[in-house]
Write an enzyme that holds these catalytic residues in place. Sequence first.
Site, short mmCIF file in Angstrom:
data_model
loop_
_atom_site.label_atom_id
_atom_site.label_comp_id
_atom_site.label_asym_id
_atom_site.label_seq_id
_atom_site.Cartn_x
_atom_site.Cartn_y
_atom_site.Cartn_z
N ALA A 134 0.84 -1.21 0.00
CA ALA A 134 0.00 0.00 0.00
C ALA A 134 0.86 1.25 0.00
O ALA A 134 1.93 1.27 0.62
CB ALA A 134 -0.88 0.01 1.25
N LYS A 135 0.39 2.27 -0.71
CA LYS A 135 1.01 3.59 -0.55
C LYS A 135 0.28 4.24 0.63
O LYS A 135 -0.71 4.94 0.46
CB LYS A 135 0.91 4.42 -1.83
CG LYS A 135 1.73 5.70 -1.77
CD LYS A 135 1.85 6.32 -3.15
CE LYS A 135 2.41 7.75 -3.08
NZ LYS A 135 3.77 7.86 -2.56
N ALA A 136 0.76 3.90 1.81
CA ALA A 136 0.07 4.26 3.05
C ALA A 136 0.90 5.27 3.83
O ALA A 136 2.13 5.16 3.88
CB ALA A 136 -0.14 3.00 3.90
#
Length: 297
Positions: free
Chosen positions: A157-159
């Site tokens: 994820a681009k979290a």
Amino acid sequence: MSETFADRDGWIWQDGGLVPWRQARLHVLSHGLHYASSVFEGIRVYGGEPFLLTEHHRRLHSSAGHLGFALPFSVSELDAAAREVVAANRIDDGYLRPVAWCGSDTMSLGDEGNHVHVAIAGWPWPNVFGPRAGEVGIRLGTSAWRRPSPACAPVAAKAAAHYSVSSLAHAAAKRAGYDDALLLSHTGHLAEATGANLVLVMDGALHTPICDGFLDGITRRVAARLARRAGLTVIERHIPPTDLARAAEVFLTGTAYEIQPVTAVDGVDFPIGPVTRLIREGYTAEVRAPSESVVLR
Ligand code: PMP
């Protein structure tokens, strides 16, 4: 006083429509702020046209999925919203920042019951490392921080959660006189920079780490397609740091960094060589006139 990111003119799309920039707010008890239920994207705009817009919004959806929540807007609704932001703010060459987070309905750790909010902001933003970094390169220092094992974080994820380490590594690198940090993976292999993927050129081929503990960047995939189109081999593998000594060229790939030559890692120098130049020129052409052969769908 200079303009801040909160205090400026313009329009931000929030939860279904444009709002005046200064009114785009969230509550201090937002779940996203306390427990990092927050995912985001970075998208570059070239000549008024967002590059690979749909790919980025697809990844936003998948990032939210990795964190266990669903976005209340479809990919095509987000694409249309981003175009509204570009038009309302008259962005020619710039950057878009879609962000989604869980709201303040509940404070329980599991975010069920919380509304998911989405905003898209955009602003003119030419270069991360300054206008000449593409020609002169940047210098990296290896960080003491590492990327986590996939058992320790939702690494695909681009979290927002992953960026505390990016921020710490970046700040330490700057203090040590470097432009950015190079992070190793949890197994001690080469991983990536704080906001970009890594590519080594060895024997005329591109070698890039398997993204099993960090983001599989969209720009890296575009660079790989450009390389293959030019007849170069692209090898994904676990790369030990000792391979840096065998690399002829090193560069980074990222939406914001674009194709960024690296001229030194920990004081060991690299030239800006022909392969980096070839990919960089290909990418510069690609962002302004996307071709079928590098479209990622
Ligand atoms: N890794 C990290 C940590 C990043 O923040 C980014 C930028 N999104 C990348 C890699 C490169 O991803 P992309 O090419 O999709 O921008």
